[in-house]
Scaffold this active site. Structure first.
Site, PDB file in Angstrom:
ATOM      1  N   ARG A 164     -11.694   7.578   3.082  1.00 18.55           N
ATOM      2  CA  ARG A 164     -11.425   6.747   1.903  1.00 18.55           C
ATOM      3  C   ARG A 164     -12.711   6.202   1.298  1.00 18.55           C
ATOM      4  O   ARG A 164     -12.712   5.157   0.685  1.00 18.55           O
ATOM      5  CB  ARG A 164     -10.529   5.589   2.324  1.00 18.55           C
ATOM      6  N   GLU A 199     -16.744  -7.369  -5.399  1.00 21.90           N
ATOM      7  CA  GLU A 199     -15.310  -7.025  -5.315  1.00 21.90           C
ATOM      8  C   GLU A 199     -14.470  -8.293  -5.190  1.00 21.90           C
ATOM      9  O   GLU A 199     -13.405  -8.413  -5.790  1.00 21.90           O
ATOM     10  CB  GLU A 199     -15.043  -6.113  -4.101  1.00 21.90           C
ATOM     11  N   CYS A 208       0.851  -1.187   0.000  1.00 21.04           N
ATOM     12  CA  CYS A 208       0.000   0.000   0.000  1.00 21.04           C
ATOM     13  C   CYS A 208       0.882   1.230   0.000  1.00 21.04           C
ATOM     14  O   CYS A 208       2.095   1.134   0.139  1.00 21.04           O
ATOM     15  CB  CYS A 208      -0.927  -0.001   1.219  1.00 21.04           C
ATOM     16  N   LYS A 231     -12.449  -4.499   1.743  1.00 16.24           N
ATOM     17  CA  LYS A 231     -11.896  -3.667   2.804  1.00 16.24           C
ATOM     18  C   LYS A 231     -12.863  -2.521   3.009  1.00 16.24           C
ATOM     19  O   LYS A 231     -13.075  -1.695   2.126  1.00 16.24           O
ATOM     20  CB  LYS A 231     -10.531  -3.140   2.384  1.00 16.24           C
ATOM     21  N   LYS A 269     -12.012  -7.403   5.795  1.00 11.60           N
ATOM     22  CA  LYS A 269     -11.488  -6.569   6.868  1.00 11.60           C
ATOM     23  C   LYS A 269     -12.399  -5.396   7.112  1.00 11.60           C
ATOM     24  O   LYS A 269     -12.788  -4.764   6.131  1.00 11.60           O
ATOM     25  CB  LYS A 269     -10.086  -6.124   6.423  1.00 11.60           C
ATOM     26  N   TYR A 294      -3.645  -9.281  16.164  1.00 11.45           N
ATOM     27  CA  TYR A 294      -2.582  -8.819  17.070  1.00 11.45           C
ATOM     28  C   TYR A 294      -2.493  -9.722  18.298  1.00 11.45           C
ATOM     29  O   TYR A 294      -1.547  -9.633  19.056  1.00 11.45           O
ATOM     30  CB  TYR A 294      -2.842  -7.353  17.472  1.00 11.45           C
ATOM     31  N   CYS A 336      -4.250   5.863   0.080  1.00 10.66           N
ATOM     32  CA  CYS A 336      -3.660   4.588  -0.362  1.00 10.66           C
ATOM     33  C   CYS A 336      -3.075   4.662  -1.764  1.00 10.66           C
ATOM     34  O   CYS A 336      -2.557   3.665  -2.275  1.00 10.66           O
ATOM     35  CB  CYS A 336      -4.707   3.479  -0.298  1.00 10.66           C
TER      36      CYS A 336
HETATM   37  C1  PBG Z   1      -3.167  -0.090   4.721  1.00  8.33           C
HETATM   38  C2  PBG Z   1      -3.672  -0.910   5.874  1.00  8.33           C
HETATM   39  C3  PBG Z   1      -4.369  -0.443   6.966  1.00  8.33           C
HETATM   40  C4  PBG Z   1      -4.640  -1.546   7.777  1.00  8.33           C
HETATM   41  C5  PBG Z   1      -4.081  -2.646   7.166  1.00  8.33           C
HETATM   42  N1  PBG Z   1      -3.502  -2.228   5.980  1.00  8.33           N
HETATM   43  C6  PBG Z   1      -4.709   0.928   7.339  1.00  8.33           C
HETATM   44  C7  PBG Z   1      -5.827   1.586   6.722  1.00  8.33           C
HETATM   45  O1  PBG Z   1      -6.430   1.104   5.791  1.00  8.33           O
HETATM   46  O2  PBG Z   1      -6.087   2.701   7.182  1.00  8.33           O
HETATM   47  C8  PBG Z   1      -5.398  -1.470   9.065  1.00  8.33           C
HETATM   48  C9  PBG Z   1      -5.265  -2.632   9.958  1.00  8.33           C
HETATM   49  C10 PBG Z   1      -5.681  -2.394  11.364  1.00  8.33           C
HETATM   50  O3  PBG Z   1      -6.442  -1.458  11.698  1.00  8.33           O
HETATM   51  O4  PBG Z   1      -5.247  -3.186  12.199  1.00  8.33           O
HETATM   52  N2  PBG Z   1      -1.780  -0.081   4.637  1.00  8.33           N
END
Ligand code: PBG
Length: 312
Positions: A205, A221, A108, A184, A236, A301, A118
């Protein structure tokens, strides 16, 4: 059928295994603790192999790397530099652990550019989809050259999977696979992550990431990404999007990864720090629910914690 632990284990329809877990790692040359994510710290490239060796000892087989570069610019050049933060971390991990640890690189631009979007911006300040695909291709090639096993494009640009597949195949990296962040959502649950990578996004976004009110759109998607060559599909956030996981599960045969994001982590940590919930039980319940919905693997995590618990 529920009278004892042994019968419950026998009839359990789902289970959580250490093999299901992917541990996120934030790599930074000047590492800090992340105050909004208790227990999580950034790691420097020269220590990352030690960190990953500890995960390996717990039985964790996969990590996903996020880079926090020292300098940011308008095109995110650290993301595709052979001496970029993720490339150096990958070299360290691969020279210590080789194939025994799967290295996935988040692909990204938000951590590498000044504005936190992004992608790269056009003259009007809007994300330029096609110009971004060119930069993503450079990042993918550079991450593959550094030795990653898998790239995980997370910007939701149209055509990103095809562009990345093409560049990898054209450069003899056919065995580097793609985990696509296909669904996402434009979610407020990424807040603590933005502290972790020090990204301050002006605006939102919503023009290129999913609206939380939609699920059919997410399925579309996902199907696009499968057609473009995605190997693993990611959804996600995870816990609040179980319906999306289960609907996608019915439609595709590819493995599904769910990302229990930073906000999901921090909410559990905060409530348990207050003594309001039992952290251990809530962690297992949330992760098991994500499996039950149909995920094959989970980025969380809590990965080291869960691996320790499962080991007993
Ligand atoms: C983009 C990315 C994000 C996360 C994973 N990849 C940040 C975003 O989209 O703002 C978020 C993951 C999380 O909140 O643990 N590089």
């Amino acid at each position: 059928m529920r009278a004892s632990e042994s019968i419950r284990r026998l009839v359990a329809e789902n289970s959580l295994r250490t093999d299901d877990l992917i541990a996120p790692i934030f790599v930074c040359d000047d590492p800090k603790e992340i105050s909004s994510m208790p227990g999580i710290s950034q790691v420097s490239p020269n220590k990352v192999a030690d960190t990953v060796t500890q995960l390996d000892a717990l039985g964790i087989n996969a990590v996903i790397l996020f880079g926090v570069p020292t300098t940011r610019d308008s095109v995110g050049s650290d993301a595709y530099s052979s001496t970029g933060i993720v490339q150096r971390a990958t070299n360290e991990i691969k020279s210590r652990l080789g194939d025994s640890m799967l290295v996935i690189a988040d692909l990204c631009l938000d951590e590498y550019v000044e504005h936190g979007h992004c992608g790269v911006l056009d003259s009007q300040g809007r994300v330029d989809n096609d110009a971004t695909l060119e930069v993503y291709s450079r990042i993918a090639l550079s991450q593959a050259q550094a030795g990653v096993d898998m790239v995980a494009p997370s910007g939701m640009m149209d055509g990103q999977v095809r562009a990345i597949r093409n560049v990898l195949d054209a450069n003899s990296f056919g065995s580097v696979s793609i985990m696509a962040y296909s669904a996402k959502y434009s979610s407020a649950l990424y807040g603590p992550f933005r502290d972790a990578v020090d990204v301050h996004l002006a605006g939102d976004r919503k023009t290129y990431q999913q609206d939380p009110s939609n699920v059919r759109e997410a399925i579309e998607e996902v199907l696009y990404d499968v057609r473009e060559g995605a190997d693993i599909i990611m959804i996600k956030p995870a816990g609040h999007y179980l319906d999306v996981i289960s609907r996608v599960r019915e439609r595709i045969n590819n493995p599904i990864c769910a990302y229990q994001v930073s906000g999901e982590y921090s909410m559990i940590k905060a409530a348990s720090a207050k003594g309001w919930i039992e952290e251990d039980q809530v962690v297992f319940e949330t992760l098991l629910s994500i499996k039950r919905a149909g995920a094959d693997m989970i980025i969380t995590y809590f990965a080291p914690f869960v691996a320790r618990q499962l080991r007993g």
